[in-house]
Design a protein around this motif. Structure first.
Motif, PDB file in Angstrom:
ATOM      1  N   ARG A  14       0.843  -1.192   0.000  1.00  0.00           N
ATOM      2  CA  ARG A  14       0.000   0.000   0.000  1.00  0.00           C
ATOM      3  C   ARG A  14       0.877   1.241   0.000  1.00  0.00           C
ATOM      4  O   ARG A  14       1.788   1.383   0.823  1.00  0.00           O
TER       5      ARG A  14
ATOM      6  N   ASP B   5      -0.004   5.308  -0.882  1.00  0.00           N
ATOM      7  CA  ASP B   5      -0.845   6.400  -1.375  1.00  0.00           C
ATOM      8  C   ASP B   5      -0.547   7.651  -0.561  1.00  0.00           C
ATOM      9  O   ASP B   5       0.358   7.655   0.283  1.00  0.00           O
ATOM     10  N   LYS B   6      -1.336   8.701  -0.791  1.00  0.00           N
ATOM     11  CA  LYS B   6      -1.059   9.972  -0.119  1.00  0.00           C
ATOM     12  C   LYS B   6      -1.280   9.897   1.394  1.00  0.00           C
ATOM     13  O   LYS B   6      -0.733  10.698   2.144  1.00  0.00           O
ATOM     14  N   ASP B   7      -2.092   8.931   1.823  1.00  0.00           N
ATOM     15  CA  ASP B   7      -2.442   8.855   3.237  1.00  0.00           C
ATOM     16  C   ASP B   7      -1.692   7.775   4.001  1.00  0.00           C
ATOM     17  O   ASP B   7      -1.704   7.756   5.228  1.00  0.00           O
ATOM     18  N   PHE B   8      -1.065   6.836   3.264  1.00  0.00           N
ATOM     19  CA  PHE B   8      -0.423   5.725   3.958  1.00  0.00           C
ATOM     20  C   PHE B   8       0.716   5.174   3.105  1.00  0.00           C
ATOM     21  O   PHE B   8       0.622   5.103   1.875  1.00  0.00           O
TER      22      PHE B   8
ATOM     23  N   PRO C 219       5.301  11.728   6.398  1.00  0.00           N
ATOM     24  CA  PRO C 219       4.109  11.334   5.636  1.00  0.00           C
ATOM     25  C   PRO C 219       4.465  11.087   4.174  1.00  0.00           C
ATOM     26  O   PRO C 219       5.352  11.751   3.616  1.00  0.00           O
ATOM     27  N   THR C 220       3.792  10.133   3.545  1.00  0.00           N
ATOM     28  CA  THR C 220       4.095   9.819   2.154  1.00  0.00           C
ATOM     29  C   THR C 220       3.877  11.018   1.235  1.00  0.00           C
ATOM     30  O   THR C 220       4.578  11.161   0.225  1.00  0.00           O
ATOM     31  N   ALA C 221       2.924  11.856   1.559  1.00  0.00           N
ATOM     32  CA  ALA C 221       2.642  13.028   0.712  1.00  0.00           C
ATOM     33  C   ALA C 221       3.816  13.984   0.653  1.00  0.00           C
ATOM     34  O   ALA C 221       3.917  14.802  -0.278  1.00  0.00           O
TER      35      ALA C 221
END
Length: 541
Positions: free
Chosen positions: A481, A483-486, A522-524
């Motif tokens: 996984r 994505d921008k949130d995880f 954070p991934t973002a």
């Protein structure tokens, strides 16, 4: 096969260098010809047998075991050879146990005599004759993937322990001999004379440099050392004797076929050490080009004239081993360089130039120069004692390499795959990506792969994340996984970066490694592709 299989089992379980040396020396001493020679070739990476593809091995295994069970077994074990050797139908093996175990030399000879359509049946029958250790050894041997923690040089050192010759004398002969090395063993055991080489233009083991580590230079006088730029190409050795001309990689592989333009231009006799690059020499107006350009010609059996014209290769020479038939390795670096300069001056200017000296008076001054080199294709500097002789291997003191500080970027883990050997139970090979703007918003695009740089404790953390966050499976590859949130952010260090048409992202990293786990980030907030492109533009500017 039994003696070779037992050797592999013991080598895998023996961590110490001296312990591995004793195992190898005992095997070479107690095993008859030609088995020991083929075992040596397998360990040293010079064994040539009929190619056995992993896909064929999987198909054979699926003839004997349920596909789902095999997939789960392979996923758990993490190594194809070990999985097949353990799950093979042992009942059928027991039925044929009365058959004599084949010898290694017999297996190699039979494999090389097979036609393409006969390989599958032979391997199936061989698996029935061998026990689990024998099957494991055969698969590793046939696929060229031993990974047992033994280098070719360690194997040669074990050979030296059999007799009087020094390991450097064995290395000098090595690339002029062929498996199963019967003349070499006869000489080492005093049963024959020194082997006569099959080709006069042989490869000689190279001298290696140690990376500069903290405190290394503090006790050294800069006046005792000379410096050269370290270029981002591949190290090669040119060898000519009579009409025989060869180009070897640093590991001794013959790469002459990929560079006929250079081979045809070798107008001198002797052996030269240098860097293979693409672009223009210092005596032309064309710039030296990146490693990505050089890759267009590497590993090719033949090259077209257009390829030679589009990617012209040349040698930046920096050392001389033989001047004609005279061995000059015992002379000092400055003496060898003076002779080399005369040779290069007479060589074709479009194919050869001399590695330039970097003038400096203090380590601080050299540090500034290596951090801001005059050409983007320069990786750093080489530092060499002015009085150093040319010795094979990596000795501490005579030569150092001092690379530029690596580039860094924060990236997001996207895919993972099991490792090999001691890491076969862990997900340790990682693909990572950065953000790129698309019509549908920012998406991750892969920009590199890394399988080292982290500690064992950090590997545990990475492996646990992969297992707990797998979203898709593609054979042995796991998508995680991201994505921008995880997701999982890692700091990646790499030696260089260039544009590349072969990669979806349009960029290619040089020697990437995971330098730090950024679980706090954070991934973002990971880097954008534009950041990497800006690094390329800044380097070019």
């Amino acid at each position: 096969m039994k003696a070779f299989a037992d050797l592999l089992d013991r080598l895998v379980l023996t961590p110490s260098r001296n312990g591995k040396l004793k195992l190898l020396a005992d095997y070479f001493r107690d095993t008859p010809d030609p088995d020991r020679g083929y075992g040596l070739a397998a360990i040293a990476g010079t064994l040539d047998v009929r190619n056995v593809k992993p896909a064929m091995l999987r198909e054979l295994a699926l003839e004997r075991i349920d596909e789902v069970l095999f997939r789960y077994s392979y996923d758990y074990v993490g190594d194809l050879a070990e999985t097949i050797s353990l799950v093979w139908d042992n009942e059928r093996v027991m039925e044929r146990s009365a058959l004599a175990q084949p010898r290694l030399g017999e297996v190699v000879a039979e494999m090389n005599a097979l036609g393409r359509t006969e390989v599958r049946g032979y391997v199936r029958d061989l698996f029935d004759r061998l026990d689990a250790s024998g099957r494991f050894a055969f698969i590793k041997l046939a696929t060229g993937a031993l990974r047992i923690g033994v280098s070719a040089r360690l194997a040669k050192q074990a050979l030296a322990d059999l007799g009087e010759p020094d390991v450097t004398e064995i290395e000098t002969l090595w690339h002029g001999l062929q498996p199963p090395y019967e003349s070499l063993f006869a000489w080492l055991e005093g049963k024959g004379g020194k082997p006569v080489l099959a080709t006069p233009a042989i490869f000689h083991s190279v001298m290696l440099a140690n990376p500069v580590e903290e405190g290394d230079l503090a006790q050294l006088d800069p006046a005792d050392y000379a410096a050269e730029w370290k270029w981002d190409g591949i190290r090669v050795q040119l060898s000519r004797a009579g009409e025989t001309r060869k180009i070897y990689s640093r590991s001794g592989d013959d790469i002459s076929a990929a560079f006929p333009d250079i081979v045809q231009s070798i107008s001198f006799e002797g052996v030269i050490d240098g860097e293979l690059l693409v672009g223009g020499t210092a005596r032309s107006n064309s710039p030296t080009r990146t490693f990505s350009d050089l890759q267009q010609r590497l590993n090719r059996k033949t090259v077209t004239q257009k390829m030679q014209d589009d990617y012209p290769a040349f040698i930046r020479a920096y050392d001389l081993l033989f001047d004609g038939e005279e061995d000059v390795r015992a002379k000092t670096y400055l003496e060898r360089r003076a002779r080399l300069a005369e040779i290069v001056e007479q060589a074709p200017h479009e194919r050869f130039d001399l590695s330039a000296l970097v003038q400096f008076s203090s380590w601080e001054e050299l540090d500034d120069l290596r951090s801001t080199p005059p050409d983007p294709v320069i990786e750093g500097v080489m530092i060499k004692r002015r009085d150093s002789v040319y010795q094979a291997g990596r000795l501490k003191g005579p030569w150092f390499k001092w690379k530029r500080n690596p580039y860094n970027a924060d990236a997001v883990l996207m895919y993972a795959q099991r490792g090999h050997g001691k890491r076969s139970s862990y997900y340790s090979d990682f693909t990572f990506g950065v953000w790129v703007e698309t019509p549908d918003g920012e998406q991750l695009v892969p920009v590199g792969k890394a399988y080292f740089g982290f500690t064992d404790a950090e590997l545990e953390i990475l492996d646990k994340f992969v297992r707990n966050n797998t979203t898709e499976r593609f054979g042995p590859v796991r998508a995680v996984r991201a994505d921008k949130d995880f997701g999982f952010v890692v700091e990646v260090a790499f030696e260089g970066i260039n544009r590349s048409n072969r990669h979806k992202s349009g960029v290619a990293m040089r020697f990437p490694r995971i330098s730090r786990l950024r679980q706090d980030k954070p991934t973002a907030e990971a880097d954008r592709l534009s950041t990497l492109v800006a690094m390329i533009d800044a380097k070019a500017g």
